[in-house]
Scaffold this motif. Sequence first.
Motif, PDB file in Angstrom:
ATOM      1  N   VAL A   3       1.481  94.111 -25.619  1.00  0.00           N
ATOM      2  CA  VAL A   3       2.150  94.934 -24.775  1.00  0.00           C
ATOM      3  C   VAL A   3       2.310  94.296 -23.583  1.00  0.00           C
ATOM      4  O   VAL A   3       1.365  93.854 -22.930  1.00  0.00           O
ATOM      5  CB  VAL A   3       1.411  96.431 -24.697  1.00  0.00           C
ATOM      6  CG1 VAL A   3       2.337  97.109 -23.710  1.00  0.00           C
ATOM      7  CG2 VAL A   3       1.223  96.826 -26.371  1.00  0.00           C
ATOM      8  N   ASP A   4       3.331  94.345 -22.850  1.00  0.00           N
ATOM      9  CA  ASP A   4       3.611  93.859 -21.379  1.00  0.00           C
ATOM     10  C   ASP A   4       3.238  94.745 -20.321  1.00  0.00           C
ATOM     11  O   ASP A   4       4.259  95.245 -19.805  1.00  0.00           O
ATOM     12  CB  ASP A   4       5.210  93.334 -21.508  1.00  0.00           C
ATOM     13  CG  ASP A   4       5.368  92.393 -20.209  1.00  0.00           C
ATOM     14  OD1 ASP A   4       4.495  92.159 -19.391  1.00  0.00           O
ATOM     15  OD2 ASP A   4       6.474  91.923 -20.050  1.00  0.00           O
ATOM     16  N   LEU A   5       2.226  94.759 -19.994  1.00  0.00           N
ATOM     17  CA  LEU A   5       1.752  95.750 -19.060  1.00  0.00           C
ATOM     18  C   LEU A   5       2.064  95.205 -17.730  1.00  0.00           C
ATOM     19  O   LEU A   5       2.225  96.130 -16.734  1.00  0.00           O
ATOM     20  CB  LEU A   5       0.309  96.228 -19.175  1.00  0.00           C
ATOM     21  CG  LEU A   5      -0.182  96.703 -20.564  1.00  0.00           C
ATOM     22  CD1 LEU A   5      -1.743  96.891 -20.604  1.00  0.00           C
ATOM     23  CD2 LEU A   5       0.533  97.890 -20.698  1.00  0.00           C
ATOM     24  N   LYS A   6       2.346  93.777 -17.693  1.00  0.00           N
ATOM     25  CA  LYS A   6       2.424  93.348 -16.151  1.00  0.00           C
ATOM     26  C   LYS A   6       3.882  93.922 -15.960  1.00  0.00           C
ATOM     27  O   LYS A   6       4.288  94.126 -14.606  1.00  0.00           O
ATOM     28  CB  LYS A   6       2.263  91.878 -16.353  1.00  0.00           C
ATOM     29  CG  LYS A   6       1.150  91.279 -16.479  1.00  0.00           C
ATOM     30  CD  LYS A   6       0.961  89.853 -16.277  1.00  0.00           C
ATOM     31  CE  LYS A   6      -0.320  89.222 -16.527  1.00  0.00           C
ATOM     32  NZ  LYS A   6      -1.652  90.031 -16.310  1.00  0.00           N
ATOM     33  N   LYS A   7       4.946  94.019 -16.972  1.00  0.00           N
ATOM     34  CA  LYS A   7       6.308  94.562 -16.539  1.00  0.00           C
ATOM     35  C   LYS A   7       6.246  95.906 -16.005  1.00  0.00           C
ATOM     36  O   LYS A   7       7.098  96.228 -15.211  1.00  0.00           O
ATOM     37  CB  LYS A   7       6.977  94.539 -17.758  1.00  0.00           C
ATOM     38  CG  LYS A   7       8.576  94.850 -17.643  1.00  0.00           C
ATOM     39  CD  LYS A   7       9.443  94.678 -18.992  1.00  0.00           C
ATOM     40  CE  LYS A   7      10.716  95.208 -18.593  1.00  0.00           C
ATOM     41  NZ  LYS A   7      11.413  94.650 -20.121  1.00  0.00           N
ATOM     42  N   LEU A   8       5.367  96.548 -16.577  1.00  0.00           N
ATOM     43  CA  LEU A   8       5.014  98.192 -15.804  1.00  0.00           C
ATOM     44  C   LEU A   8       4.621  98.121 -14.531  1.00  0.00           C
ATOM     45  O   LEU A   8       5.119  98.869 -13.684  1.00  0.00           O
ATOM     46  CB  LEU A   8       4.264  98.996 -16.726  1.00  0.00           C
ATOM     47  CG  LEU A   8       4.636  99.257 -18.247  1.00  0.00           C
ATOM     48  CD1 LEU A   8       3.596  99.842 -19.135  1.00  0.00           C
ATOM     49  CD2 LEU A   8       5.887 100.352 -18.007  1.00  0.00           C
ATOM     50  N   HIS A  19      -2.571 100.234 -22.508  1.00  0.00           N
ATOM     51  CA  HIS A  19      -2.295 100.322 -23.836  1.00  0.00           C
ATOM     52  C   HIS A  19      -3.346 101.059 -24.812  1.00  0.00           C
ATOM     53  O   HIS A  19      -4.402 100.628 -24.528  1.00  0.00           O
ATOM     54  CB  HIS A  19      -1.911  98.892 -24.618  1.00  0.00           C
ATOM     55  CG  HIS A  19      -1.359  99.244 -26.189  1.00  0.00           C
ATOM     56  ND1 HIS A  19      -1.706  97.862 -26.820  1.00  0.00           N
ATOM     57  CD2 HIS A  19      -0.925  99.895 -26.734  1.00  0.00           C
ATOM     58  CE1 HIS A  19      -1.267  98.399 -28.084  1.00  0.00           C
ATOM     59  NE2 HIS A  19      -0.686  99.576 -28.188  1.00  0.00           N
ATOM     60  N   VAL A  88       1.632 103.568 -24.998  1.00  0.00           N
ATOM     61  CA  VAL A  88       1.549 102.862 -23.740  1.00  0.00           C
ATOM     62  C   VAL A  88       1.810 103.879 -22.485  1.00  0.00           C
ATOM     63  O   VAL A  88       2.758 104.887 -22.592  1.00  0.00           O
ATOM     64  CB  VAL A  88       2.841 101.898 -23.504  1.00  0.00           C
ATOM     65  CG1 VAL A  88       2.789 100.931 -22.165  1.00  0.00           C
ATOM     66  CG2 VAL A  88       2.634 101.015 -24.643  1.00  0.00           C
ATOM     67  N   VAL A 105      11.746 101.606 -18.732  1.00  0.00           N
ATOM     68  CA  VAL A 105      10.728 100.215 -18.871  1.00  0.00           C
ATOM     69  C   VAL A 105       9.840 100.707 -19.887  1.00  0.00           C
ATOM     70  O   VAL A 105       9.398  99.934 -20.513  1.00  0.00           O
ATOM     71  CB  VAL A 105      10.009  99.822 -17.448  1.00  0.00           C
ATOM     72  CG1 VAL A 105       9.226  98.864 -17.769  1.00  0.00           C
ATOM     73  CG2 VAL A 105      11.301  99.336 -16.558  1.00  0.00           C
ATOM     74  N   GLU A 108      11.206 100.324 -23.067  1.00  0.00           N
ATOM     75  CA  GLU A 108      11.153  98.862 -23.526  1.00  0.00           C
ATOM     76  C   GLU A 108       9.808  98.397 -24.054  1.00  0.00           C
ATOM     77  O   GLU A 108       9.940  97.504 -25.022  1.00  0.00           O
ATOM     78  CB  GLU A 108      11.806  98.337 -22.235  1.00  0.00           C
ATOM     79  CG  GLU A 108      13.266  98.387 -22.031  1.00  0.00           C
ATOM     80  CD  GLU A 108      13.679  97.706 -20.720  1.00  0.00           C
ATOM     81  OE1 GLU A 108      13.039  97.249 -19.886  1.00  0.00           O
ATOM     82  OE2 GLU A 108      14.962  98.208 -20.129  1.00  0.00           O
ATOM     83  N   VAL A 109       8.801  98.635 -23.176  1.00  0.00           N
ATOM     84  CA  VAL A 109       7.496  98.071 -23.477  1.00  0.00           C
ATOM     85  C   VAL A 109       6.994  98.650 -24.953  1.00  0.00           C
ATOM     86  O   VAL A 109       6.411  97.870 -25.412  1.00  0.00           O
ATOM     87  CB  VAL A 109       6.824  98.183 -22.204  1.00  0.00           C
ATOM     88  CG1 VAL A 109       5.315  97.851 -22.501  1.00  0.00           C
ATOM     89  CG2 VAL A 109       7.205  97.486 -21.135  1.00  0.00           C
ATOM     90  N   SER A 113       6.340  96.440 -28.566  1.00  0.00           N
ATOM     91  CA  SER A 113       4.935  96.371 -29.161  1.00  0.00           C
ATOM     92  C   SER A 113       4.959  96.641 -30.686  1.00  0.00           C
ATOM     93  O   SER A 113       5.569  97.021 -31.345  1.00  0.00           O
ATOM     94  CB  SER A 113       3.936  97.200 -28.465  1.00  0.00           C
ATOM     95  OG  SER A 113       4.254  98.833 -28.738  1.00  0.00           O
TER      96      SER A 113
END
Length: 113
Positions: A3-8, A19, A88, A105, A108-109, A113
């Motif tokens: 999961v792209d937590l950095k994007k959040l 997550h 998420v 966002v 999207e994230v 996943s």
Amino acid sequence: MSVDLKKLMQLSGAVAAGHFSADGKMLAKEGNIDEETAHMVAMMCAANTMMGKMQAENFSKHSQMHWSPFHGFAVSAGDYTVCTMGHVGIFVETAKADFNEVFKVLGEVAHAS
């Protein structure tokens, strides 16, 4: 499952993102959140997600309104808001957050996943 937590965490007002599993375990986290708090937050998010799903299904059944499927929730208190979609979530400073962008966002994230 990544999961792209950095994007959040790039969102305005972001404090922490995570997550969590359906049974309340923190699977991954980013930002300013310690282990004990992350554990508590994962359990809270899982419980609220389960409750939200039940409420959405019952609202749909009894109100003639389209409430399903359940997507996520937001809880705001004091200076902060927690928002989730799927499994998420993100903590944001309420005054700094653009909630349209947060949920865009998050969607999207969560769906990637």
